[in-house]
Design a protein around this motif. Structure first.
Motif, mmCIF file in Angstrom:
data_model
loop_
_atom_site.group_PDB
_atom_site.id
_atom_site.type_symbol
_atom_site.label_atom_id
_atom_site.label_comp_id
_atom_site.label_asym_id
_atom_site.label_seq_id
_atom_site.Cartn_x
_atom_site.Cartn_y
_atom_site.Cartn_z
ATOM 1 N N ASN A 182 0.852 -1.194 0.000
ATOM 2 C CA ASN A 182 0.000 0.000 0.000
ATOM 3 C C ASN A 182 0.887 1.244 0.000
ATOM 4 O OD1 ASN A 182 -2.388 -1.515 -0.101
ATOM 5 N ND2 ASN A 182 -2.416 -1.730 2.121
ATOM 6 N N GLU A 183 0.821 2.069 1.029
ATOM 7 C CA GLU A 183 1.654 3.279 1.070
ATOM 8 C C GLU A 183 2.862 3.123 1.984
ATOM 9 O OE1 GLU A 183 0.153 7.106 0.804
ATOM 10 O OE2 GLU A 183 -1.898 6.479 0.377
ATOM 11 N N LEU A 184 3.104 1.916 2.462
ATOM 12 C CA LEU A 184 4.253 1.649 3.327
ATOM 13 C C LEU A 184 5.373 1.004 2.516
ATOM 14 C CD1 LEU A 184 2.451 0.008 6.380
ATOM 15 C CD2 LEU A 184 3.129 2.398 6.127
ATOM 16 N N GLN A 185 6.600 1.312 2.884
ATOM 17 C CA GLN A 185 7.751 0.607 2.330
ATOM 18 C C GLN A 185 8.523 0.001 3.492
ATOM 19 O OE1 GLN A 185 10.318 2.356 -0.520
ATOM 20 N NE2 GLN A 185 8.656 3.043 -1.816
ATOM 21 N N SER A 245 13.745 -0.989 8.279
ATOM 22 C CA SER A 245 13.251 0.379 8.104
ATOM 23 C C SER A 245 11.801 0.351 7.639
ATOM 24 C CB SER A 245 14.115 1.144 7.097
ATOM 25 O OG SER A 245 14.039 0.535 5.820
ATOM 26 N N LEU A 246 11.130 1.460 7.886
ATOM 27 C CA LEU A 246 9.738 1.628 7.485
ATOM 28 C C LEU A 246 9.547 3.063 7.021
ATOM 29 C CD1 LEU A 246 6.813 0.450 7.424
ATOM 30 C CD2 LEU A 246 6.541 1.435 9.711
ATOM 31 N N THR A 247 9.034 3.223 5.810
ATOM 32 C CA THR A 247 8.680 4.538 5.281
ATOM 33 C C THR A 247 7.163 4.597 5.218
ATOM 34 O OG1 THR A 247 10.691 4.549 3.957
ATOM 35 C CG2 THR A 247 9.028 6.161 3.376
ATOM 36 N N PHE A 248 6.577 5.691 5.705
ATOM 37 C CA PHE A 248 5.122 5.792 5.819
ATOM 38 C C PHE A 248 4.670 7.210 5.466
ATOM 39 C CE2 PHE A 248 7.337 6.253 9.811
ATOM 40 C CZ PHE A 248 6.865 7.450 10.320
ATOM 41 N N PRO A 249 3.431 7.365 4.991
ATOM 42 C CA PRO A 249 2.949 8.690 4.594
ATOM 43 C C PRO A 249 2.707 9.588 5.807
ATOM 44 C CG PRO A 249 1.208 7.064 4.343
ATOM 45 C CD PRO A 249 2.441 6.325 4.748
ATOM 46 N N LEU A 250 3.024 10.866 5.628
ATOM 47 C CA LEU A 250 2.735 11.858 6.665
ATOM 48 C C LEU A 250 1.717 12.878 6.159
ATOM 49 C CD1 LEU A 250 6.202 12.639 8.287
ATOM 50 C CD2 LEU A 250 4.294 11.419 9.291
ATOM 51 N N LEU A 298 5.245 14.176 1.580
ATOM 52 C CA LEU A 298 6.185 14.032 2.685
ATOM 53 C C LEU A 298 5.976 12.688 3.379
ATOM 54 C CD1 LEU A 298 8.439 15.573 4.151
ATOM 55 C CD2 LEU A 298 6.689 16.430 5.711
ATOM 56 N N LYS A 299 7.087 11.979 3.599
ATOM 57 C CA LYS A 299 7.045 10.650 4.203
ATOM 58 C C LYS A 299 7.803 10.648 5.527
ATOM 59 C CE LYS A 299 5.314 8.887 0.399
ATOM 60 N NZ LYS A 299 3.957 8.469 0.299
ATOM 61 N N GLY A 300 7.369 9.802 6.429
ATOM 62 C CA GLY A 300 8.090 9.553 7.670
ATOM 63 C C GLY A 300 8.984 8.346 7.483
ATOM 64 N N TYR A 301 9.998 8.237 8.326
ATOM 65 C CA TYR A 301 10.973 7.159 8.208
ATOM 66 C C TYR A 301 11.345 6.691 9.610
ATOM 67 C CZ TYR A 301 15.253 4.771 6.689
ATOM 68 O OH TYR A 301 16.225 3.839 6.438
ATOM 69 N N ALA A 302 11.267 5.391 9.842
ATOM 70 C CA ALA A 302 11.686 4.797 11.112
ATOM 71 C C ALA A 302 12.716 3.716 10.789
ATOM 72 C CB ALA A 302 10.495 4.199 11.842
ATOM 73 N N VAL A 303 13.740 3.619 11.636
ATOM 74 C CA VAL A 303 14.807 2.651 11.387
ATOM 75 C C VAL A 303 15.292 2.057 12.707
ATOM 76 C CG1 VAL A 303 16.640 4.396 11.431
ATOM 77 C CG2 VAL A 303 16.986 2.292 10.144
ATOM 78 N N MET A 304 15.680 0.778 12.639
ATOM 79 C CA MET A 304 16.295 0.095 13.769
ATOM 80 C C MET A 304 17.528 -0.631 13.239
ATOM 81 S SD MET A 304 17.031 -2.859 15.660
ATOM 82 C CE MET A 304 16.207 -4.109 14.761
ATOM 83 N N PHE A 305 18.692 -0.354 13.823
ATOM 84 C CA PHE A 305 19.959 -0.962 13.420
ATOM 85 C C PHE A 305 20.514 -1.726 14.611
ATOM 86 C CE2 PHE A 305 24.541 -1.083 13.375
ATOM 87 C CZ PHE A 305 24.847 -1.437 12.076
ATOM 88 N N LEU A 313 14.050 8.109 13.952
ATOM 89 C CA LEU A 313 12.856 8.614 13.287
ATOM 90 C C LEU A 313 13.254 9.832 12.482
ATOM 91 C CD1 LEU A 313 10.172 8.507 16.126
ATOM 92 C CD2 LEU A 313 10.233 7.093 14.076
ATOM 93 N N GLY A 314 12.639 9.989 11.326
ATOM 94 C CA GLY A 314 12.980 11.142 10.513
ATOM 95 C C GLY A 314 12.011 11.337 9.379
ATOM 96 N N LEU A 315 12.425 12.173 8.427
ATOM 97 C CA LEU A 315 11.630 12.461 7.250
ATOM 98 C C LEU A 315 12.333 11.891 6.030
ATOM 99 C CD1 LEU A 315 10.818 16.211 7.971
ATOM 100 C CD2 LEU A 315 9.371 14.221 8.402
ATOM 101 N N ALA A 316 11.566 11.347 5.128
ATOM 102 C CA ALA A 316 12.108 10.812 3.867
ATOM 103 C C ALA A 316 11.630 11.699 2.740
ATOM 104 C CB ALA A 316 11.650 9.379 3.662
ATOM 105 N N LEU A 317 12.546 12.194 1.937
ATOM 106 C CA LEU A 317 12.186 13.061 0.822
ATOM 107 C C LEU A 317 11.868 12.262 -0.436
ATOM 108 C CD1 LEU A 317 14.840 15.855 1.378
ATOM 109 C CD2 LEU A 317 12.460 15.777 2.155
#
Length: 143
Positions: free
Chosen positions: A78-81, A100-105, A109-116, A135-139
């Protein structure tokens, strides 16, 4: 794809970390899924004559922690990566995983969450195991 990569943290003396490698990259992409496999060969440098020698290998054991390849997968649902990146050295059992997870804001503009978790999150501390959440923003999107 074949390539050469130089990675350096730009520091000097005992804080310097760098390495050169030749890699091959293989990519499979189909609809909403992408898989990338990138093995590499590290170009070895001469040993340092003394610990603070500005010449010579800054990190001769980097392959033990960074491995010899990375595997990256991205799936669009859907709208998630949803993303995964993994590195591994099977001889030392060291490496890293990143989810990582990219999601609509709002709008484009997309939000970005990551775990390393693992080794090599930063070049200066490549030989220390770390866990990081962000957590951040994905362009832009990966797929």
């Amino acid at each position: 794809m074949l390539g050469f990569e130089h990675q350096s943290n730009g520091q000097a003396q005992h804080l310097s970390r760098s390495w050169n490698r030749i890699y091959g990259s293989f990519l499979l992409e189909k609809e909403n899924f992408a898989l990338s496999f990138r093995p590499w060969y590290r170009i070895e440098e001469e040993a340092k004559d003394f610990p603070l020698d500005p010449d010579g290998d800054d990190n001769p054991d980097i392959n033990e922690y960074m491995g010899h390849f990375d595997l990256e997968m991205v799936y669009k649902w859907n709208e998630l990566q949803i993303g995964f990146t993994g590195r591994r050295n099977f001889a030392t059992h060291k490496g890293s995983t990143e989810f990582s997870l990219t999601f609509p804001l709002w709008g484009k503009l997309k939000g970005y969450a990551v775990m390393f978790n693992g080794y090599g999150d930063s070049l200066i501390d490549y030989n220390y195991s770390q866990t990081r959440f962000g957590l951040g923003l994905a362009l832009n999107e990966r797929l």
